[in-house]
Design a protein around this motif. Structure first.
Motif, PDB file in Angstrom:
ATOM      1  N   ARG A 127      57.716  49.519  29.312  1.00  0.00           N
ATOM      2  CA  ARG A 127      58.933  51.214  29.414  1.00  0.00           C
ATOM      3  C   ARG A 127      59.722  51.228  28.088  1.00  0.00           C
ATOM      4  NH1 ARG A 127      60.455  48.445  34.391  1.00  0.00           N
ATOM      5  NH2 ARG A 127      60.955  46.638  33.412  1.00  0.00           N
ATOM      6  N   THR A 128      58.951  50.108  27.148  1.00  0.00           N
ATOM      7  CA  THR A 128      59.063  50.564  25.612  1.00  0.00           C
ATOM      8  C   THR A 128      58.337  51.016  24.760  1.00  0.00           C
ATOM      9  OG1 THR A 128      59.039  48.066  25.076  1.00  0.00           O
ATOM     10  CG2 THR A 128      61.473  48.358  25.682  1.00  0.00           C
ATOM     11  N   ASP A 129      57.836  50.782  24.412  1.00  0.00           N
ATOM     12  CA  ASP A 129      56.870  50.713  22.916  1.00  0.00           C
ATOM     13  C   ASP A 129      55.515  50.802  23.701  1.00  0.00           C
ATOM     14  OD1 ASP A 129      57.222  48.303  22.330  1.00  0.00           O
ATOM     15  OD2 ASP A 129      57.772  48.351  20.568  1.00  0.00           O
TER      16      ASP A 129
ATOM     17  N   GLU B 149      57.684  45.752  31.291  1.00  0.00           N
ATOM     18  CA  GLU B 149      59.216  46.314  30.891  1.00  0.00           C
ATOM     19  C   GLU B 149      58.778  46.510  29.073  1.00  0.00           C
ATOM     20  OE1 GLU B 149      62.648  46.088  28.614  1.00  0.00           O
ATOM     21  OE2 GLU B 149      62.241  45.810  30.454  1.00  0.00           O
TER      22      GLU B 149
END
Length: 126
Positions: A20-22, A17
């Protein structure tokens, strides 16, 4: 930064997760060094052990450093050397006396043996 785990593992869900973000994908130490630099650049300078003298406030340190190593001198002379008022100097001298750094000889003050001795470990970092 995150190191990916098996896609089939529930333990990898949090890292996936983040990626997938930063977060930035890293797979080895070279990736980490590239992102943050060499560890030696980030580590604080080594100083050796903390000694009681290191814990003194700046005013006490200034008064302590104004005292000569071998003989006693009047508080007024210590104040002049330290650049402080006579009242402030006298208060600092009594504080240093209670901590074992200075001793009083009638109206004069001098360093104790404890205050003169400096541990060898401090030489490397100062």
């Amino acid at each position: 930064m995150g190191v990916p785990g098996p896609v089939s593992s529930g333990l990898s869900a949090g890292v996936h997760e983040l990626l997938r973000t930063d977060a930035t994908l890293v797979t080895d130490v070279d990736d980490i060094v590239e992102l943050i630099g060499d560890m030696g650049e980030l580590a604080p300078e080594r100083r050796g052990p903390v000694v009681p003298r290191d814990l003194l406030d700046p005013g006490c340190t200034r008064v302590l450093e104004a005292l000569p190593a071998r003989h006693a001198i009047p508080a007024a002379e210590i104040a002049r050397r330290a650049g402080t008022s006579p009242d402030d100097t006298l208060a600092r001298l009594y504080e240093l006396h209670s901590l074992g750094f200075v001793e009083r000889h009638t109206d004069d003050w001098k360093l104790t043996t404890r205050a003169i001795q400096r541990p060898n470990a401090r030489r490397g970092g100062t």
